[in-house]
Design an enzyme around this catalytic site. Structure first.
Site, PDB file in Angstrom:
ATOM      1  CG  HIS A  67      -1.760   1.197   1.391  1.00 34.65           C
ATOM      2  ND1 HIS A  67      -3.079   1.228   1.010  1.00 34.65           N
ATOM      3  CD2 HIS A  67      -1.484   2.425   1.886  1.00 34.65           C
ATOM      4  CE1 HIS A  67      -3.573   2.427   1.265  1.00 34.65           C
ATOM      5  NE2 HIS A  67      -2.617   3.169   1.809  1.00 34.65           N
ATOM      6  CD  GLU A  68       1.804   3.492   3.674  1.00 33.28           C
ATOM      7  OE1 GLU A  68       2.046   4.611   3.174  1.00 33.28           O
ATOM      8  OE2 GLU A  68       0.755   3.245   4.283  1.00 33.28           O
ATOM      9  CG  HIS A  71       0.472   6.232  -0.594  1.00 33.38           C
ATOM     10  ND1 HIS A  71      -0.598   6.997  -0.985  1.00 33.38           N
ATOM     11  CD2 HIS A  71       0.009   5.464   0.423  1.00 33.38           C
ATOM     12  CE1 HIS A  71      -1.652   6.708  -0.247  1.00 33.38           C
ATOM     13  NE2 HIS A  71      -1.306   5.774   0.621  1.00 33.38           N
TER      14      HIS A  71
END
Length: 153
Positions: A67-68, A71
């Site tokens: 998920h990170e 980003h």
């Protein structure tokens, strides 16, 4: 797991799922409380909450890292890196990353303590539902001024 092992894991996941290198620092931040991880826009570093690894295991940790990394890679490419952006949502689906991290078992206990409490007027029987405990010696029924009694839920 140490910060060095986390760094290697993040670099490996970046190459495996995104086919791009991770060139910054990933580390455990013990001050994180309400989130599994955080991507820092200025430094491009990734911070991870170690409690998620300790309580939920490696699978949850891998999901948070993916998920990170979504980003991270989208921000560096100048694309939409925020949760509401279409580019971000499409990349999450492509790499099978979770949109939100799971709730920690310890956090569930905190929420359960905020259950609704019921107070009944001993005179007219009106029931008041409150999330917070109230001082029955200080407050009375708003309808008839009767004494309030806490109900067993």
């Amino acid at each position: 797991m140490t910060n060095e092992e986390l760094q290697v894991l993040v670099e490996d996941l970046s190459l495996k799922y995104f086919k791009k290198p991770f060139r910054h620092i990933a580390f455990f931040n013990p001050r994180l409380r309400t989130t599994g991880g955080r991507y820092m826009l200025n430094s491009h570093n990734i911070e991870i909450n170690k409690l998620y690894f300790a309580e939920l295991g490696i699978d949850e940790l891998v999901g948070i890292i993916k998920h990170e990394l979504c980003h991270y890679h989208l921000h560096l490419e100048g694309k939409g890196y925020k949760h509401r952006d279409r580019d971000f949502r499409n990349l999450l689906k492509h790499v099978d990353a979770p949109r939100f991290c799971s709730v920690l078992p310890g956090a569930k206990k905190k929420r359960e303590s905020r259950l609704v409490r019921a107070y009944r007027c001993s005179n007219c029987g009106l029931i008041y539902k409150r999330k917070r405990r109230i001082d029955t010696s200080k407050y009375v029924c708003g309808k008839c001024r009767g004494k309030l009694v806490e109900e067993k839920c």
